[in-house]
Design a protein around this motif. Structure first.
Motif: not given
Length: 862
Positions: A13-16, A211-220, A207-209
């Motif tokens: 994750v690149v943080w701006p 392990v799959g806890a943070l994921r995108a669905d329909d652009g959200i 970490f969330g990405r």
């Protein structure tokens, strides 16, 4: 705001760099006009990331920058941290002088940057003192607060504190880093868990990405499940906690299972000295909460780590101790029973059905659906189904399990119950049958069977109230409105008022909705208007054309904790915000709000789900996503139930928007008229007016019906609808321009632009090129602020576009600025402004500023 990136496995994750504008300018000012700055803040707050940005600016300006980092390993070595910028051999009689001499050989001006200066060795600190005092170099250091602060305590450097991220900054950082927005609940969860610490936030996302806890669905983006620690995040949190004495760990573990907890309660279980030490170290916070003083952990992630590392037997002992201590105080507060029951369950100690039932009722009243369900299930396991059935049924319904709720309530009602208890359960069951399963007939029969002679008056009244609540979704608005005035027990009148407000909303009598909701204050209800009433007020304001007020009220509720919103139908708030964004021509925002409010469950739809899906279909249609629009409409049709006739009109009105987005204008017009007739049959004049206006936009003359509606619907939006339809029916371009002004005044710039588009075409058809050009220019200027909007009425190819610079000049000219002032604002010459205005006058066919202002309207530019 934080380090440049984070990795977990193959993810990155690149943080701006966003925000921190004031802090950045403070540091740059200190470096350019003084000796330098000390950037001070706790670990992970983003000191290094901000320093990176400062260094980049300094190097772009041509300054020589030498950077080093102090560490624990170098803190005991003379000049250890600065060894890389000093000669290898400093073994002279005067090593400090030799170090200074070497630095002076650098190309001036020189800037020395030191990360983690609180770990500097004494020799390095002496060197920095010397170069600062004698002006040999400017210095920027980063440091944690409270440690080795000599450099700024003596006034040598300007102290620039760096705090945690605000919620808005956190949301912006997340969206920029992930590329798509994060839903409100998840954004709130991540901000709360990280306590605004950018490093924690970054590691949570990584970490969330992973392990799959943070994921995108329909652009959200959404976070699924509880916050758990793992990877580098756990190491960081453990590092910040440091080594703990047994008494300190005991206190923190108790707090991890109880926060926020009263100071007196915690002090009864731990020694006062331990609490003092922990507060001094920033590991706990003692804060006022109303009349109480409560204790919280210094960071929410401390609790996650402490709970994850606490042995099971010790954790259970902690929770039993907390329950016993709270019971000893008398458990006088409303939430005390919920806490005791939870601690008893988690601690493995015996818990009575009575305690579980009372705690479940309190949890449901407090809108904590998750806890209420847990307590209900525990009570059922203990044989207390009859005690919690009425609560459990509501919990299951709101949890999108109406079929299970029906089975549970049927089981309870089959047992031996008093007529009074049976009536209360019947009311709950009827609401589940109606609003959960959409079975109006069985719901009515259930109420009739329970309404037996001899019931207490208030129980009989409650059954009458429930009948009116159900009928408000099924019968003609005027009929239900009349029944809502029937007298009932005073404590039940609030429900009648809320139903009355709903009927008035459907009837399009928006001013009366507001008055009805205000009347709540006259009731003996200390809580005032409930969320359901306030949501209706939001809709009334929005549909009446008071968009700014509707948005303001919706946002005050939107910012509440997510659990409250989930309990009370947050989809309504998203629908209001999406509607307002749509009216302003902001399709992107409208679609985002609609997506956030759309139901995530594909089973067991509730009445709110049909509204949310219809709203999503409209937002997708106006944003040009016809596939999503059609899919959402299909889901809304499937979710719709015959019992929800009034709510069903929302789905009917939506169909024309979806058809129009596919280019089938004839079908869209026919569908809009069918929806208007359906609404009229139920007395839902608010939705009828919207459908009639849609039909007018697609070419049907609905001016007579809309004008007739304005006699009972005295609001700016409906009047504008009627004026728009009348001007279209009479092919009157000047009247359309007046209508556009009316729409613009209330903020409905989408319809204003559509009216101007129609006026442009009519002016051209009638041979008035100058008027057509002026109307088209007004439309172009309105649409300058649009974002992702597509409607069949708007045709970008018909616009007479001014250039971007001409648009800026035109806005500034109508705001009253002179040509010289405009030139100064745009950093150009007066002659260039003169030329732009000459070209603008030619395009629009006007001769001066007065006519320009008459054509374009007053500018919003100050």
């Amino acid at each position: 705001m934080c380090a440049a990136g984070g990795t977990f496995g193959t993810l990155r994750v690149v943080w701006p760099f966003v925000g921190r504008v004031r802090e950045l300018e403070d540091v740059m000012s200190a470096l350019t006009s003084g000796n330098g700055a000390a950037l001070v803040g706790p670990a992970g707050v983003g000191k290094t990331r901000l320093t990176d940005e400062v260094v980049a600016r300094l190097e772009r300006s041509g300054l020589a920058v030498r950077r080093c980092c102090a560490t624990v390993a170098t803190s005991a070595i003379p000049f250890g941290a600065m060894a890389a910028m000093l000669p290898a051999d400093l073994r002279t009689a005067n090593p400090l002088g030799r170090a200074v001499e070497h630095l002076l050989s650098e190309q001036p001006p020189l800037v020395i940057v030191v990360d983690d200066a609180h770990l500097l060795d004494d020799a390095s600190i002496a060197l920095l003192h010397h170069v600062i005092r004698h002006g040999h170099a400017r210095v920027l250091v980063t440091s944690r607060p409270g440690e080795r602060m000599e450099l700024w305590q003596e006034g040598l450097l300007r102290r620039c504190p760096l705090g945690d991220l605000s919620r808005a900054e956190s949301d912006l950082l997340l969206e920029r880093a992930l590329g798509d927005p994060v839903d409100t609940r998840s954004a709130s969860l991540l901000w709360s868990a990280s306590a605004g610490n950018p490093l924690y936030l970054r590691e949570l996302v990584v970490f969330g990405r992973a392990v799959g806890a943070l994921r995108a669905d329909d652009g959200i983006w959404s976070w699924h499940g509880p916050i758990e620690l793992g990877g580098r995040l756990a190491e960081l949190v453990q590092s910040n906690l440091g080594r703990l004495e047994p008494s300190h760990r005991h206190a923190l573990e108790l707090l991890a299972y109880s926060e926020p907890v009263e100071l007196d309660l915690l002090a009864a279980l731990v020694c006062e000295e331990a609490l003092d030490d922990l507060e001094t170290r920033g590991l706990i916070r003692v804060v006022p909460s109303g009349r109480r003083t409560v204790v919280r952990l210094g960071d929410p992630l401390y609790g996650s780590l402490l709970r994850a590392t606490c042995p099971t037997l010790r954790a259970r002992a902690h929770q039993r101790a907390l329950a016993t201590a709270l019971e000893a105080t008398g458990a006088r507060r409303r939430e005390d029973l919920m806490r005791i029951a939870t601690w008893r369950l988690d601690g493995g100690s015996p818990t009575s059905v009575t305690l579980l039932a009372e705690a479940a009722e309190q949890a449901w009243a407090a809108q904590d659906v998750t806890l209420a369900e847990r307590l209900c299930r525990a009570a059922v396991e203990a044989g207390g189904l009859s005690r919690v059935g009425h609560v459990f049924g509501q919990v299951l319904m709101h949890g999108h399990e109406p079929s299970q709720a029906e089975a549970t309530l049927a089981d309870v009602m089959a047992g031996p119950l008093s007529a009074e208890d049976l009536s209360h359960l019947a009311a709950t069951r009827a609401m589940n049958l109606h609003f959960g399963l959409g079975d109006a007939d069985t719901a009515a029969a259930t109420l009739d069977a329970a309404d037996t002679p001899g019931l207490p008056a208030d129980v009989h009244d409650w059954l009458q109230v429930v009948r009116v609540i159900l009928d408000a979704q099924h019968h003609h608005v005027a009929t239900v409105l009349e029944r809502s005035y029937r007298p009932v027990a005073p404590h039940l009148s609030v429900h009648m008022r809320r139903t009355r407000a709903l009927c008035l909303l459907h009837a399009g009598r928006y001013r009366e909705v507001a008055r009805e909701i205000t009347a709540y204050e006259a009731l003996e209800d200390p809580a005032g208007p409930d969320d359901g009433a306030l949501r209706m007020h939001c809709f009334a304001l929005a549909f009446a054309g008071r968009l700014a007020e509707a948005e303001a009220l919706a946002l005050t509720m939107y910012d509440r904790p997510f659990d409250d919103l989930a309990f009370t139908g947050a989809t309504s708030l998203y629908s209001v915000l999406s509607f307002c964004a749509r009216m302003r021509g902001n399709g992107t925002q409208a679609l985002r709000m609609a997506r956030e409010g759309s139901p995530k469950s594909r089973t067991g739809p509730l009445i709110f789900d049909a509204i949310a899906l219809a709203n999503l279909a409209v937002a997708a249609a106006i944003s040009g996503d016809t596939t999503l629009a059609q899919q959402s409409l299909a889901r809304a049709e499937k979710a719709r139930r015959p019992a929800w006739r009034l709510t069903g009109t929302t789905v009917s009105v939506t169909r024309s928007w979806v058809l129009a987005s596919t280019g089938d204008i004839r079908a869209a017009a026919d569908t809009a008229m069918a929806a208007a007739n359906e609404c009229a049959e139920l007395g839902a004049h608010g939705s009828e007016a919207m459908a009639l206006h849609d039909a007018a936009r697609y070419g049907v003359d609905t001016s007579t019906r809309l004008t007739a509606l304005t006699t009972t619907m005295d609001d700016p939006m409906t009047r504008a609808y009627a004026s728009h339809a009348t001007a279209l029916a009479h092919a009157a371009p000047t009247a359309l321009e007046t209508t556009a002004t009316d729409f613009q005044r209330i903020g409905a710039t989408l319809y204003a632009a559509e009216a101007l588009a129609a006026a442009t075409r009519l002016h051209r058809t009638q041979g008035n090129a100058r008027a057509a050009s002026q109307a088209s220019a007004r439309q172009a200027l309105l649409m300058r602020d649009f974002d992702g909007v597509h409607t069949p009425v708007l045709h970008a190819g018909d616009l007479t576009h001014l250039t971007r610079r001409q648009t800026e000049v035109a806005h500034l000219a109508t705001s009253g600025l002179t040509n010289q002032q405009i030139a100064g604002r745009l950093h150009t010459s007066k002659r260039t402004v003169d030329n732009h205005l000459h070209a603008i006058y030619g395009v629009l066919g006007v001769t001066g500023r007065d006519e320009l202002r008459a054509v374009l309207g007053p500018s919003r530019t100050s």
